[in-house]
Design a protein around this motif. Structure first.
Motif, PDB file in Angstrom:
ATOM      1  N   PHE A 191      74.084  -2.933  67.400  1.00 55.60           N
ATOM      2  CA  PHE A 191      75.367  -3.571  67.102  1.00 55.60           C
ATOM      3  C   PHE A 191      75.846  -3.214  65.697  1.00 55.60           C
ATOM      4  CE2 PHE A 191      73.761  -6.327  70.485  1.00 55.60           C
ATOM      5  CZ  PHE A 191      74.876  -6.459  71.281  1.00 55.60           C
ATOM      6  N   LEU A 192      74.926  -2.775  64.843  1.00 52.81           N
ATOM      7  CA  LEU A 192      75.289  -2.332  63.493  1.00 52.81           C
ATOM      8  C   LEU A 192      75.601  -0.839  63.474  1.00 52.81           C
ATOM      9  CD1 LEU A 192      72.453  -4.213  61.574  1.00 52.81           C
ATOM     10  CD2 LEU A 192      74.845  -4.902  61.707  1.00 52.81           C
ATOM     11  N   GLY A 193      75.360  -0.196  64.607  1.00 56.64           N
ATOM     12  CA  GLY A 193      75.782   1.186  64.747  1.00 56.64           C
ATOM     13  C   GLY A 193      74.839   2.228  64.207  1.00 56.64           C
ATOM     14  N   ALA A 194      73.555   1.940  64.096  1.00 59.69           N
ATOM     15  CA  ALA A 194      72.632   2.944  63.561  1.00 59.69           C
ATOM     16  C   ALA A 194      71.269   2.833  64.240  1.00 59.69           C
ATOM     17  CB  ALA A 194      72.476   2.770  62.046  1.00 59.69           C
ATOM     18  N   LYS A 195      70.438   3.845  64.027  1.00 64.33           N
ATOM     19  CA  LYS A 195      69.087   3.841  64.585  1.00 64.33           C
ATOM     20  C   LYS A 195      68.216   2.824  63.836  1.00 64.33           C
ATOM     21  CE  LYS A 195      68.280   8.314  64.004  1.00 64.33           C
ATOM     22  NZ  LYS A 195      67.648   9.646  64.095  1.00 64.33           N
ATOM     23  N   PRO A 196      67.212   2.255  64.507  1.00 62.58           N
ATOM     24  CA  PRO A 196      66.306   1.320  63.819  1.00 62.58           C
ATOM     25  C   PRO A 196      65.636   1.954  62.602  1.00 62.58           C
ATOM     26  CG  PRO A 196      65.967   1.215  66.184  1.00 62.58           C
ATOM     27  CD  PRO A 196      66.915   2.357  65.944  1.00 62.58           C
TER      28      PRO A 196
END
Length: 487
Positions: A191-196
């Motif tokens: 939801f934040l738009g990036a990979k973990p």
């Protein structure tokens, strides 16, 4: 004394939020919206008695929505009703192999413990840290305008410095070993738009929002939240004009004097754009643009999405209102989004079946399903590609949930990169904005106030605090305070 006029481009969540605060501050506010509806991406498709939320479907962080309405002496339930989902969502790891995330945290702890001995206690510890970060973020950090680094360097955040330089993936791995449980803790950062592995560990506060605050459903869908905010805005005196497509921003020296649409020209003392930041700057002469094409191209964008809105002539078994299909390799799919910028071979996908909870979405005995595959922004989008992926996910859905589904599809509509570009002027057709990586956090995001035009401001998912509906609402509040401060 005549009120100062503010024109806002777009009627998404950030614009609606800003319009309310600015009207309350005494400004004369007009919103100009390109499309026929308010809410931006939170629009709805109505067809043959079925209804689909076309954009956001998760209602997380209810406290942010509550705060917004409370700031105007109102409550959310004066504008829409919400129901806590139980389970909040379900995650499939294989054929008839799923984990349900309950509404009650103690039940979630037991679910973890049943999968991995000792993980229940570790989850409690992980969420205790996440809760600390959540309160720190919501009280001290996300309501900052991103003008200087000392907004977020405080005695409290200094104690958390390690969380900013670690990442979600490594942090989760310290607590949990079971691959399916890891995925549950890693997925909210999408939801934040990036990979973990590129999202700062501090953002584990999303896990607190997920597992402790829970997942909610606004009756009649997320579009109702936007309608509620628009109704509040109009009560406060905001004028909302739809089907007003901005064609030009008129300047005198380094100041906006008016904006032109296909229908009219609107003078203003301040212009606030809640439209795509990159698109807004293309309406300016090059010398007044803050960020070059090279700048935008170098940024890590949140994914775009291939979406399907599907009507089924029966109720679907073995699924929950929100169901995640993580039966393929999470990291391989992420590589296709962020590294190779290609269509995924074996995509993860998400499905929403709101008609399980809410009769508004489908006729009796039928089901409305929204399916989403996260994809790289800017990649090729053709009808043939869409059809190929529709067949993949329907076959997977049938296999994983052990039922016949394809013969019961009565209609489907799709939405992808080309539609995001055409309808929202979205840069590369991104769906969520600019990813929240360490190098794209706070002061390292595009600014709320133009450095080159004295009365031009921006709000929304490409600036602070970042992607998602609650951050968009917060962005509207922050920019309104900045405008008021600079009056």
């Amino acid at each position: 004394m005549e009120k100062k006029k503010i024109v806002i481009i777009g009627a998404g969540f950030s614009s609606l939020s800003a319009s309310c605060y600015l009207a309350k501050m005494g400004y004369d506010v007009t919103i100009l919206e390109k499309n026929k509806h308010v809410g931006g991406r939170a629009q709805q498709l109505h067809k043959d008695g079925f209804v689909f939320d076309m954009g956001p479907t998760f209602y997380w962080m209810p406290d942010v929505f509550d705060k917004f309405f409370n700031d105007f002496g109102k409550t959310t339930n004066q504008y829409y009703q919400i129901t806590k989902l139980d389970p909040g969502y379900e995650v499939y790891a294989g054929v008839m192999n799923s984990i349900c995330i309950a509404a009650n945290f103690d039940t979630i702890v037991k679910t973890f413990e049943d999968k991995e001995k000792g993980s229940g206690k570790k989850l409690k510890s992980f969420i205790a840290d996440a809760e600390e970060n959540y309160h720190l973020a919501i009280k001290d950090l996300v309501y900052q305008p991103g003008e200087n680094i000392f907004e977020i360097i405080t005695p409290k955040t200094a104690l958390k410095v390690g969380a900013f330089f670690s990442n979600i993936k490594s942090q989760v791995a310290k607590y949990i070993k079971h691959p399916e449980l890891k995925q549950i803790l890693e997925f909210p950062v999408l939801f934040l738009g990036a990979k973990p592995e590129t999202t700062p560990g501090f953002y584990n506060f999303m896990n607190y929002a997920d597992l402790k605050l829970g997942t909610w459903h606004p009756n009649k869908g997320m579009h109702q939240v936007a309608v509620g905010m628009a109704n509040l805005a109009e009560e406060l005196g905001v004028e909302i004009l739809c089907e007003e497509n901005i064609t030009n921003i008129n300047l005198q020296d380094n100041k906006v004097t008016s904006v032109a649409t296909l229908n009219d020209t609107y003078t203003c003392d301040v212009l606030l754009s809640g439209a795509d930041y990159h698109f807004t700057e293309t309406l300016l002469p090059k010398k007044y643009r803050q960020y070059s094409e090279k700048y935008w191209n170098s940024k890590t964008f949140a994914p775009s999405a291939l979406l399907f809105y599907v009507a089924f002539d029966k109720k679907i078994a073995n699924v929950s209102h929100h169901t995640l299909f993580f039966d393929t390799d999470f990291s391989e799919h992420a590589k296709s989004i962020y590294d190779t910028l290609t269509w995924p071979e074996k995509p993860l996908f998400y499905a929403s079946f709101p008609s399980i909870t809410d009769d508004y979405f489908a006729p009796k005995g039928k089901e409305a399903g929204t399916f989403l595959i996260p994809i790289a922004p800017g990649i090729e989008d053709t009808p043939e590609i869409r059809e190929h992926y529709f067949n993949i996910i329907i076959k997977r859905l049938e296999k994983i949930t052990n039922q016949s589904i394809a013969p019961f599809v009565t209609f489907k509509e799709s939405y992808c990169v080309n539609d995001f570009k055409e309808q929202f002027n979205s840069y590369k057709g991104n769906a969520y904005g600019l990813a929240n990586t360490l190098l794209q956090t706070h002061i390292l995001r595009p600014k709320l106030k133009s450095k080159k035009i004295s009365n031009l401001y921006f709000t929304g998912q490409l600036t602070v605090p970042g992607p998602g509906v609650p951050p968009a609402i917060i962005s509207g509040e922050i920019v309104s305070e900045l405008i008021y401060k600079n009056k």
